[in-house]
Design a protein around this motif. Structure first.
Motif, PDB file in Angstrom:
ATOM      1  N   ILE A   1      -1.641   4.687   8.705  1.00 36.34           N
ATOM      2  CA  ILE A   1      -1.702   5.367   7.401  1.00 36.34           C
ATOM      3  C   ILE A   1      -3.005   6.142   7.203  1.00 36.34           C
ATOM      4  O   ILE A   1      -3.051   7.075   6.435  1.00 36.34           O
ATOM      5  CB  ILE A   1      -1.459   4.397   6.215  1.00 36.34           C
ATOM      6  N   GLU A   2      -4.051   5.764   7.883  1.00 41.31           N
ATOM      7  CA  GLU A   2      -5.305   6.525   7.795  1.00 41.31           C
ATOM      8  C   GLU A   2      -6.056   6.386   9.106  1.00 41.31           C
ATOM      9  O   GLU A   2      -5.903   5.390   9.822  1.00 41.31           O
ATOM     10  CB  GLU A   2      -6.213   5.979   6.683  1.00 41.31           C
ATOM     11  N   ALA A   3      -6.878   7.371   9.404  1.00 40.23           N
ATOM     12  CA  ALA A   3      -7.789   7.261  10.539  1.00 40.23           C
ATOM     13  C   ALA A   3      -9.088   7.917  10.113  1.00 40.23           C
ATOM     14  O   ALA A   3      -9.087   8.970   9.492  1.00 40.23           O
ATOM     15  CB  ALA A   3      -7.216   7.946  11.768  1.00 40.23           C
ATOM     16  N   MET A   4     -10.191   7.253  10.393  1.00 41.81           N
ATOM     17  CA  MET A   4     -11.486   7.726   9.904  1.00 41.81           C
ATOM     18  C   MET A   4     -12.019   8.836  10.797  1.00 41.81           C
ATOM     19  O   MET A   4     -11.827   8.810  12.014  1.00 41.81           O
ATOM     20  CB  MET A   4     -12.443   6.528   9.854  1.00 41.81           C
ATOM     21  N   TRP A   5     -12.713   9.788  10.192  1.00 35.31           N
ATOM     22  CA  TRP A   5     -13.398  10.815  10.976  1.00 35.31           C
ATOM     23  C   TRP A   5     -14.609  10.203  11.656  1.00 35.31           C
ATOM     24  O   TRP A   5     -15.129   9.208  11.162  1.00 35.31           O
ATOM     25  CB  TRP A   5     -13.863  11.945  10.046  1.00 35.31           C
ATOM     26  N   PRO A   6     -15.191  10.755  12.680  1.00 34.73           N
ATOM     27  CA  PRO A   6     -14.704  11.939  13.373  1.00 34.73           C
ATOM     28  C   PRO A   6     -13.741  11.594  14.511  1.00 34.73           C
ATOM     29  O   PRO A   6     -13.035  12.456  14.983  1.00 34.73           O
ATOM     30  CB  PRO A   6     -15.988  12.537  13.949  1.00 34.73           C
ATOM     31  N   LEU A   7     -13.707  10.350  14.952  1.00 38.19           N
ATOM     32  CA  LEU A   7     -12.957  10.058  16.180  1.00 38.19           C
ATOM     33  C   LEU A   7     -11.713   9.203  15.920  1.00 38.19           C
ATOM     34  O   LEU A   7     -11.177   8.604  16.836  1.00 38.19           O
ATOM     35  CB  LEU A   7     -13.873   9.329  17.181  1.00 38.19           C
ATOM     36  N   GLY A   8     -11.297   9.144  14.671  1.00 37.64           N
ATOM     37  CA  GLY A   8     -10.131   8.322  14.374  1.00 37.64           C
ATOM     38  C   GLY A   8     -10.426   6.846  14.542  1.00 37.64           C
ATOM     39  O   GLY A   8      -9.583   6.068  14.962  1.00 37.64           O
ATOM     40  N   ASP A   9     -11.673   6.460  14.206  1.00 40.82           N
ATOM     41  CA  ASP A   9     -12.098   5.091  14.416  1.00 40.82           C
ATOM     42  C   ASP A   9     -12.880   4.627  13.201  1.00 40.82           C
ATOM     43  O   ASP A   9     -13.869   5.257  12.857  1.00 40.82           O
ATOM     44  CB  ASP A   9     -12.975   5.028  15.672  1.00 40.82           C
ATOM     45  N   PRO A  10     -12.517   3.567  12.520  1.00 40.85           N
ATOM     46  CA  PRO A  10     -11.337   2.740  12.737  1.00 40.85           C
ATOM     47  C   PRO A  10     -10.066   3.390  12.180  1.00 40.85           C
ATOM     48  O   PRO A  10     -10.135   4.437  11.553  1.00 40.85           O
ATOM     49  CB  PRO A  10     -11.670   1.472  11.947  1.00 40.85           C
ATOM     50  N   LEU A  11      -8.931   2.743  12.401  1.00 39.38           N
ATOM     51  CA  LEU A  11      -7.703   3.226  11.780  1.00 39.38           C
ATOM     52  C   LEU A  11      -7.081   2.127  10.914  1.00 39.38           C
ATOM     53  O   LEU A  11      -7.341   0.945  11.119  1.00 39.38           O
ATOM     54  CB  LEU A  11      -6.694   3.769  12.788  1.00 39.38           C
ATOM     55  N   ALA A  12      -6.310   2.577   9.927  1.00 47.18           N
ATOM     56  CA  ALA A  12      -5.644   1.636   9.032  1.00 47.18           C
ATOM     57  C   ALA A  12      -4.170   1.630   9.383  1.00 47.18           C
ATOM     58  O   ALA A  12      -3.537   2.684   9.410  1.00 47.18           O
ATOM     59  CB  ALA A  12      -5.849   2.036   7.586  1.00 47.18           C
ATOM     60  N   VAL A  13      -3.647   0.447   9.685  1.00 46.80           N
ATOM     61  CA  VAL A  13      -2.282   0.343  10.191  1.00 46.80           C
ATOM     62  C   VAL A  13      -1.481  -0.565   9.273  1.00 46.80           C
ATOM     63  O   VAL A  13      -1.949  -1.631   8.870  1.00 46.80           O
ATOM     64  CB  VAL A  13      -2.267  -0.243  11.619  1.00 46.80           C
ATOM     65  N   ARG A  14      -0.287  -0.116   8.946  1.00 43.49           N
ATOM     66  CA  ARG A  14       0.594  -0.926   8.133  1.00 43.49           C
ATOM     67  C   ARG A  14       1.599  -1.644   9.015  1.00 43.49           C
ATOM     68  O   ARG A  14       2.219  -1.027   9.882  1.00 43.49           O
ATOM     69  CB  ARG A  14       1.314  -0.019   7.135  1.00 43.49           C
ATOM     70  N   VAL A  15       1.710  -2.956   8.820  1.00 45.98           N
ATOM     71  CA  VAL A  15       2.654  -3.728   9.620  1.00 45.98           C
ATOM     72  C   VAL A  15       3.254  -4.821   8.740  1.00 45.98           C
ATOM     73  O   VAL A  15       2.512  -5.541   8.070  1.00 45.98           O
ATOM     74  CB  VAL A  15       1.952  -4.303  10.882  1.00 45.98           C
ATOM     75  N   ARG A  16       4.567  -4.888   8.694  1.00 46.68           N
ATOM     76  CA  ARG A  16       5.297  -5.908   7.911  1.00 46.68           C
ATOM     77  C   ARG A  16       4.761  -6.024   6.487  1.00 46.68           C
ATOM     78  O   ARG A  16       4.590  -7.122   5.959  1.00 46.68           O
ATOM     79  CB  ARG A  16       5.191  -7.284   8.590  1.00 46.68           C
ATOM     80  N   GLY A  17       4.455  -4.893   5.859  1.00 46.95           N
ATOM     81  CA  GLY A  17       4.046  -4.928   4.448  1.00 46.95           C
ATOM     82  C   GLY A  17       2.582  -5.239   4.224  1.00 46.95           C
ATOM     83  O   GLY A  17       2.145  -5.323   3.078  1.00 46.95           O
TER      84      GLY A  17
END
Lengths: 97, 626
Positions: A59-75
């Motif tokens: 659902i989101e990825a932080m600049w500049p390198l897409g690190d960290p990322l926010a992932v949705r799983v099972r709600g």
């Protein structure tokens, strides 16, 4: 072309923001979290819900390198660094246009 | 007749649940104010126990175990939860009943833990919490079918509603206290991947049997995340939030602070009139009231800062801030998780250092603890406020006020120093090892007013206890040192110059002269070693003892601004950015790290930085002003 390519498992860390995918597995050789407690990143990722067949969405990825990322799983939503996310293999189901 | 005579023994229950499942709210609902907070023996994990009685008069002891995703722990907190559940903690009886709190808004995550706990074969109840909230988002679940599928009772609870735990209490009444199971009869729960994967396959099957429908993510939550977690907009929002918080701390607090100040002043004047002049009057007015009063005025600022920290914590925003800052903080070797303890440290380093417990990696945790005292805590405010008012003119620079800019610069200097120290530690001192983030971003929620009030009350109590204890006693000791021995007959200078405090000050002056401090500052720094804000009270006492005027607030400021040079004032400001003048902080570091090593290193490096910074400031100012 794309349909064929999307069948191959790719690491979750390779997915851009807004992508949905299905988990196909978690790699075995993940970093150790705590030696004394004998815990590994892989074990914890499975406990949090990254198991085969489960749908995930970046659902989101932080600049500049897409690190960290926010992932949705099972709600639930989790923030993962690329390094943890690269241990999760997924196949694509939905690519944002 | 039999049942009436049977004496039901106290029932010992433990609450287990994943983090953010509403477990603590349920604990508060069950036990109200009958809570006791301590540490588990030998480790720095908070132990929260409470008690309550049901309508039949039976007593229950409730243990609120740390949140755990699993019984295969990755952190100290999770290890404690596992060990208590297994009856492995020395001095801790194994609970009679485990209440596994399942969050209806995060069913799969909760249910996996329920299945893991159930495998232990211990008496248990599942408390299905937040189903009211989940239903509004389309959640569906047949509780009876879930109970059948699981083979354990499932009770719905609404932790935030006044009678939301009644059904649970009633069900608990059916359980009997048992003899504690012998600890060696307990299985080992080493992480087992195959077992975990098997449990995870069971979860969707059980949920399907119970007719589960997952609650949808609300449009508002999705929209909020799209802004608050956006790389650019999110950072901007975070900056705005922090700016607003600090703005509020200074502007909202002004009025109550004026009130307290005026109250203390007139109380001191009243005591001065009522009591005959002499040692007792001097002790009370110069020592106790002037000393304690000058610290107690900071209660409003501390409460406002903690109010915002508690609101941000409850709302679910702080982990998102940690997410945004993870990469940035990773550059100097910190985890994004360090943001929460460091933010608390702006109020006070002690809760900040304690909040560092939530950082799973020991290395990250130590790094965070070591730099926490560099965040400008509220105890520095009295010192900064006094010195800025005395030495910095209130001239306008563009839309800003020079005094405000200097204050901001002092805060910024602390943060920059902290980043530099963290970087040095990462670069030279600690072995590089990797620790994952794996941070849950919980659903947004409105802060619960009840727990907010409890949290604020707790803060106020700790602060007042400190004022009443350590600060009050130090002020009395200082008053004694500053009053005796009395000056010889025919002495011309103020009495304090002939007292013990004067002698100590002159002796210490040798150390502090190279950085521009006078002997009065040296005297004030001695009690100020125990707690920073004491230095202001101490300066107040030192100067009050040298003068005839006992109205402290009106006296101290002009005295300082006329008798100190600009260099002295700036040098003392620089000193206060770094100096570890807080015994409580060092004691907490000792307790949290279980060794003397870290508090000693902390005190050493901070004093060295303080001396260096003051020396440079003093020399540069001297060179520029002469």
């Amino acid at each position: 072309m794309r349909a064929a390519a999307s069948m191959l498992p790719v690491p979750l860390s390779a997915l851009p923001r807004g992508t949905r995918a299905v988990v196909s597995g978690v790699l075995d050789d993940t970093p150790v979290i705590d030696d004394a407690l004998r815990s590994t990143v892989g074990q914890r990722l499975i406990e949090l819900g990254f198991v085969s067949g489960v749908e995930v969405e970046v659902i989101e990825a932080m600049w500049p390198l897409g690190d960290p990322l926010a992932v949705r799983v099972r709600g639930s939503t989790f923030a993962l660094r690329r390094r943890e996310a690269s241990a999760i293999l997924v196949t694509l189901t939905h690519v944002p246009s | 007749m039999d049942t009436a005579n049977r004496q039901l023994a106290d029932l010992h229950i433990a609450l287990v649940g994943v983090p953010n499942c509403g477990k603590t709210a349920l604990f508060n609902r069950l036990t109200g104010s009958h809570q006791k907070v301590a540490n588990y023996p030998g480790v720095t994990v908070e132990r929260k126990e409470g008690r309550f009685r049901d309508r039949a008069g039976r007593q229950y002891r409730v243990l609120d175990l740390p949140g755990a995703y699993s019984l295969s722990p990755t952190t100290l907190d999770e290890a404690i939860t596992r060990d208590v559940v297994l009856g492995r903690v020395a001095g801790e009886t194994r609970p009679d009943v485990i209440v596994c709190v399942a969050d209806a808004t995060h069913m799969p995550l909760s249910l996996r833990l329920v299945l893991e706990v159930k495998r232990l074969g211990h008496p248990m109840v599942v408390a299905l919490n937040r189903s009211d909230l989940a239903r509004k988002r389309g959640f569906r679940l047949d509780v009876a079918k879930l109970a059948t599928a699981l083979g354990v009772p499932v009770i719905e609870t609404v932790a935030i509603a006044p009678s939301g735990a009644d059904a649970l209490i009633e069900r608990l009444g059916d359980f009997e206290a048992r003899e504690p199971a012998p600890t060696d009869a307990v299985c080992d729960l080493a992480p087992d991947r195959a077992q975990t994967e098997h449990t995870q396959q069971l979860v969707p099957r059980i949920l399907a049997e119970a007719g589960y429908r997952e609650p949808a993510r609300t449009r508002a939550a999705a929209r909020a995340d799209a802004i608050l977690m956006h790389p650019a907009a999110g950072m901007l929002a975070l900056g705005t939030v922090l700016f607003f918080v600090f703005q509020a701390v200074f502007s909202w607090a002004a009025y109550p602070m004026d009130l307290i100040e005026a109250g203390v002043g007139s109380f001191g004047a009243w005591v001065g009139r009522v009591l005959p002049a002499g040692a007792l009057q001097s002790l009370l007015v110069d020592g106790v009231i002037a000393g304690v009063g000058s610290v107690i005025v900071f209660l409003p600022q501390i409460l406002i800062l903690f109010f915002f920290i508690l609101v941000l914590e409850d709302s679910g925003y702080l982990p998102r801030a940690a997410y945004l800052l993870d990469r940035l903080m990773g550059g100097v070797g910190l985890s994004g998780r360090a943001f929460i303890p460091l933010l608390s440290s702006f109020a006070c380093a002690i809760p900040g250092i304690m909040a560092a417990r939530t950082i799973p990696s020991v290395r990250d945790r130590i790094a965070t603890i070591m730099i926490a005292p560099l965040m400008t805590c509220s105890a520095r405010l009295p010192v900064y406020a006094l010195l800025i008012a005395a030495f910095i003119p209130a001239t306008a620079i563009g839309p800003f006020n020079l005094q405000g800019l200097v204050l901001f610069a002092l805060y910024a200097a602390g943060v920059l120093a902290a980043l530099a120290v963290a970087w040095v530690m990462k670069r030279f001192l600690t072995k590089r090892s990797y620790h994952p983030l794996l941070l849950e971003l919980p659903d947004y929620q409105w802060p619960d007013l009840r727990s907010l009030a409890v949290g604020l009350w707790e803060r106020a109590r700790i602060f007042l206890k400190r004022v009443g204890g350590i600060i009050l006693s130090l002020m009395i000791v200082l008053w004694f040192l500053a009053s005796y021995p009395a000056p010889p007959p025919g002495a011309t200078g103020p009495a304090i110059e002939y007292s013990f405090a004067g002698m100590i000050g002159r002796a210490l002056h040798v150390i502090f002269e190279p950085i521009g401090f006078n002997w009065q500052i040296a005297v004030a720094l001695v009690p100020g070693l125990a707690a920073r804000e004491v230095a202001v009270s101490a300066l107040g006492t030192v100067y009050a003892m040298s003068a005839t005027d006992t109205a402290l607030e009106s006296a101290l400021l002009p005295v300082i601004s006329t008798t100190w040079s600009l260099g002295t004032g700036l040098s003392l400001l620089a000193w206060y950015i770094f100096a570890p003048q807080c015994l409580s902080t060092l004691a907490v570091v000792k307790r949290e790290t279980q060794s003397w090593r870290y508090p000693l290193i902390m005190a050493g490096y901070l004093f060295a930085l303080a001396y260096l910074a003051s020396f440079v400031t003093w020399r540069v100012t001297l060179a520029l002003t002469t």
